[in-house]
Design a protein around this motif. Structure first.
Motif, PDB file in Angstrom:
ATOM      1  N   UNK A   1      -8.923   6.943   3.679  1.00  0.00           N
ATOM      2  CA  UNK A   1     -10.316   7.274   3.978  1.00  0.00           C
ATOM      3  C   UNK A   1     -11.201   6.997   2.773  1.00  0.00           C
ATOM      4  N   UNK A   2     -12.460   6.678   3.048  1.00  0.00           N
ATOM      5  CA  UNK A   2     -13.397   6.388   1.969  1.00  0.00           C
ATOM      6  C   UNK A   2     -13.637   7.626   1.108  1.00  0.00           C
TER       7      UNK A   2
ATOM      8  N   UNK B   1       0.853  -1.185   0.000  1.00  0.00           N
ATOM      9  CA  UNK B   1       0.000   0.000   0.000  1.00  0.00           C
ATOM     10  C   UNK B   1       0.885   1.229   0.000  1.00  0.00           C
ATOM     11  N   UNK B   2       0.358   2.359  -0.489  1.00  0.00           N
ATOM     12  CA  UNK B   2       1.082   3.625  -0.417  1.00  0.00           C
ATOM     13  C   UNK B   2       1.945   3.938  -1.623  1.00  0.00           C
TER      14      UNK B   2
ATOM     15  N   UNK C   1      -2.505   8.558  10.472  1.00  0.00           N
ATOM     16  CA  UNK C   1      -3.412   7.449  10.146  1.00  0.00           C
ATOM     17  C   UNK C   1      -2.959   6.658   8.928  1.00  0.00           C
ATOM     18  N   UNK C   2      -2.354   7.339   7.955  1.00  0.00           N
ATOM     19  CA  UNK C   2      -1.921   6.604   6.761  1.00  0.00           C
ATOM     20  C   UNK C   2      -0.685   5.742   7.038  1.00  0.00           C
ATOM     21  N   UNK C   3      -0.208   5.754   8.305  1.00  0.00           N
ATOM     22  CA  UNK C   3       0.931   4.908   8.682  1.00  0.00           C
ATOM     23  C   UNK C   3       0.614   3.929   9.815  1.00  0.00           C
ATOM     24  N   UNK C   4      -0.350   4.280  10.683  1.00  0.00           N
ATOM     25  CA  UNK C   4      -0.679   3.362  11.791  1.00  0.00           C
ATOM     26  C   UNK C   4      -2.162   2.985  11.833  1.00  0.00           C
ATOM     27  N   UNK C   5      -2.982   3.602  10.989  1.00  0.00           N
ATOM     28  CA  UNK C   5      -4.432   3.503  11.156  1.00  0.00           C
ATOM     29  C   UNK C   5      -5.010   2.098  11.034  1.00  0.00           C
ATOM     30  N   UNK C   6      -4.350   1.204  10.287  1.00  0.00           N
ATOM     31  CA  UNK C   6      -4.916  -0.144  10.101  1.00  0.00           C
ATOM     32  C   UNK C   6      -4.530  -1.097  11.226  1.00  0.00           C
TER      33      UNK C   6
ATOM     34  N   UNK D   1      -1.761   8.131  -2.291  1.00  0.00           N
ATOM     35  CA  UNK D   1      -1.283   8.771  -1.059  1.00  0.00           C
ATOM     36  C   UNK D   1      -2.221   8.308   0.042  1.00  0.00           C
ATOM     37  N   UNK D   2      -1.706   7.441   0.898  1.00  0.00           N
ATOM     38  CA  UNK D   2      -2.518   6.835   1.953  1.00  0.00           C
ATOM     39  C   UNK D   2      -2.135   5.381   2.119  1.00  0.00           C
TER      40      UNK D   2
END
Ligand SMILES: [Zn+2]
Ligand SMILES: [Zn+2]
Length: 546
Positions: free
Chosen positions: A41-42, A14-15, A76-81, A19-20
């Motif tokens: 994000x959706x 991912x990424x 969030x784009x690095x730890x959010x999942x 961007x995300x």
């Protein structure tokens, strides 16, 4: 089956190409390590979905070879999942104290506090995972403890930048100096894995200290209440806003749960120590407007966040003519319409607004071209692998790096297996990658049946048809028809009558085969709807045998 042998592999799940949702894997000698596990994000193409997660099937099938997940920083784009996907991988996490504080909060919220092992690594700390050695290298970013990772491998050293910028006056934290980064370059770096977000910017991102001056200028001349919106996670900006409130003689009021959480985690990690005492909403509304400064989330147009609710009068904070809203953040591409909606609502109330286009009230957390060039010069990598960008950003960084003398670059995307050494970079394979959606509490493939059905229903509407048949296949009574989102309003009764006739005609004496019969009814009703409306609604047919 890709299993790293006597080689060094890089694989983004991912990424890369977006961007995300950053997820990067490094592999050598049969083992893998993961750097970051983010979400995205959706958007309107996923109706009803807030969060999109990476599909980790590739590494889930090899979880036994995965040694750990190393987090660069707390966005969030690095730890959010992590709260959704880390427990299944069953490996430990590694993060510096502030980032770990944010992760801890997420895990506890999901009841995973003791299911996922989280190691807190000191700032600038080092640790080993099998054939990999990791050292955190602090860099400035728009959240405390932005970090690059210096990764030692049997095939050379990798400098994985994470998200970064250069800032001489960063307000929070102590980023590495030019001399420290140059010293890393002196020891030799095989590959620089580098943030591409702002590669099209000719200018450097600029210092947080300059934002304070910009905000001071704007806010000191304001006569009414001032509301500043920014990303909650940007603790340096919160620090700036605290100082601006003091500079301009205003009491600070914080609106938004995520802001409360960040302030708490920041203080626990030793930041925001001199943040001013805040006042609650009631007090803020009672004070003379000239003495109030509100910090609120929602500058990206998020409809449930404080700013949106304030703009539409469903929040205890009320703004009126003479007040000022400052957008101390950039518009993230894709959010323009949602932001515009809020700005229109504020404009209709005669509230003044200032964005980063009118005054210096924001700086980016990602490197422009002058910063990228300096990083190449300090680190002097043999290879540059652009990440953290859409394809156009990554392709541009590859061109830019080559033009600045970097010998080898590669433009890769999610799923490409890249051999960095020996004889790299070269694409040696391609693995399946994808996206998952969090729909309510359920995780599903983003391109699966549920999302397809929901898009169709959202775009075309739904007709449900129920037909009762006797044992000879004769229609009994009238078919029942329900409509959802089909554009018949005044002519609804006429349409229903025609649709009932179409259904009965197709059902009466139709094929004995149940599936064929239902298909016949479905097509007849849909044809009727298309003739009537020009739309092709989803038609759902039920048969009742009596
Ligand atoms: Zn990022
Ligand atoms: Zn970031």
């Amino acid at each position: 089956m890709t299993k790293p042998g006597d080689e060094l592999l890089f694989l983004a799940l991912g990424g890369s190409g977006e961007i995300g949702m950053n997820v990067n894997l490094y592999g050598t000698q049969g083992k893998w390590v993961m750097v970051d596990l983010g979400l995205t994000f959706g958007d309107p193409s996923y109706p009803g979905i807030d969060l999109v997660l990476p599909d980790l099937e590739f590494i889930e099938q090899r979880a036994g070879d995965l040694l750990g997940i190393v987090l660069t920083h707390g966005h969030e784009d690095h730890i959010g999942a992590i709260p959704y996907l880390a427990a299944d991988l069953g490996v430990p996490l590694y993060a510096t104290p502030f980032t770990a504080g944010l992760i801890r909060g997420k895990l506890d919220e999901e009841g995973l506090g003791d299911k996922v092992k989280l190691h807190v690594v000191d700032n600038e700390g080092s640790f080993r995972l099998g054939p990999f050695g990791f050292t955190y290298v602090p860099l400035a970013h728009s959240i405390p403890e932005g970090n690059a990772l210096l990764i030692e491998t049997p095939y050379g050293r990798i400098f994985h930048t994470g998200d970064w910028k250069l800032d001489d006056e960063p307000l929070l934290g102590t980023p590495s100096t030019a001399a420290e980064l140059g010293a890393i370059g002196d020891e030799g770096v095989l590959a620089l894995i580098c943030d591409s977000t702002n590669v099209f910017n000719e200018e450097a991102s600029g210092s947080e200290a300059a934002v304070r001056e910009g905000l001071d200028g704007v806010i000191s001349s304001a006569r009414g209440r001032v509301l500043v919106t920014t990303f909650a996670s940007n603790a340096a900006r919160l620090q700036t806003l605290g100082e601006v409130a003091r500079d301009t003689g205003r009491k600070l009021c914080v609106a938004g749960r995520s802001l409360d959480r960040i302030i708490k985690v920041s203080k626990a990690a030793g930041y925001l120590r001199d943040f001013p005492e805040t006042v609650d909403v009631d007090t803020a509304m009672r004070l003379p407007p000239r003495e109030v400064m509100i910090v609120a989330t929602g500058g990206q147009g998020e409809w449930r966040a404080a700013l949106s609710r304030i703009a539409f009068d469903s929040h205890p904070i009320r703004l009126s003519k003479g007040d000022l809203v400052v957008f101390s953040s950039k518009q993230i591409p894709g959010n323009e319409l949602a932001i515009g909606r809020i700005q229109n609502a504020l404009a209709a109330k005669d509230i003044a607004m200032i964005t980063d286009r009118q005054a210096h009230v924001h700086v980016s957390g990602h490197p422009g071209r002058p910063e990228l060039e300096l990083m190449y010069r300090w680190i002097r990598p043999e290879i540059v692998v652009p990440v953290h960008g859409e394809i156009r950003h990554m392709a541009e960084q590859a061109r830019f790096a080559a033009s600045k003398g970097v010998g080898r670059t590669i433009v890769q995307k999610n799923g490409d297996v890249v051999r960095l050494a020996p004889d790299g970079p070269v694409k040696v394979g391609e693995e399946r990658v994808g996206r998952l959606i969090l729909d309510g509490d359920v995780i599903l493939p983003a391109d699966g049946v549920t999302m397809n059905e929901r898009r169709k229903i959202a775009n075309h509407g739904l007709i449900s048809v129920t037909v009762a048949l006797d044992s000879k296949g004769k229609v009994r009574g009238e078919p029942a028809i329900g409509l959802q989102g089909v554009p018949v309003e005044e002519d609804r009764a006429d349409f229903l009558e025609e649709a009932r006739e179409a259904a009965a005609e197709a059902a009466d004496g139709g094929p004995r085969d149940e599936a064929k019969l239902r298909e016949g009814i479905r097509l007849a009703v849909r044809r009727c709807a298309t003739q009537w409306t020009g739309k092709k609604p989803v038609v759902d047919v039920s048969l009742i045998r009596i």
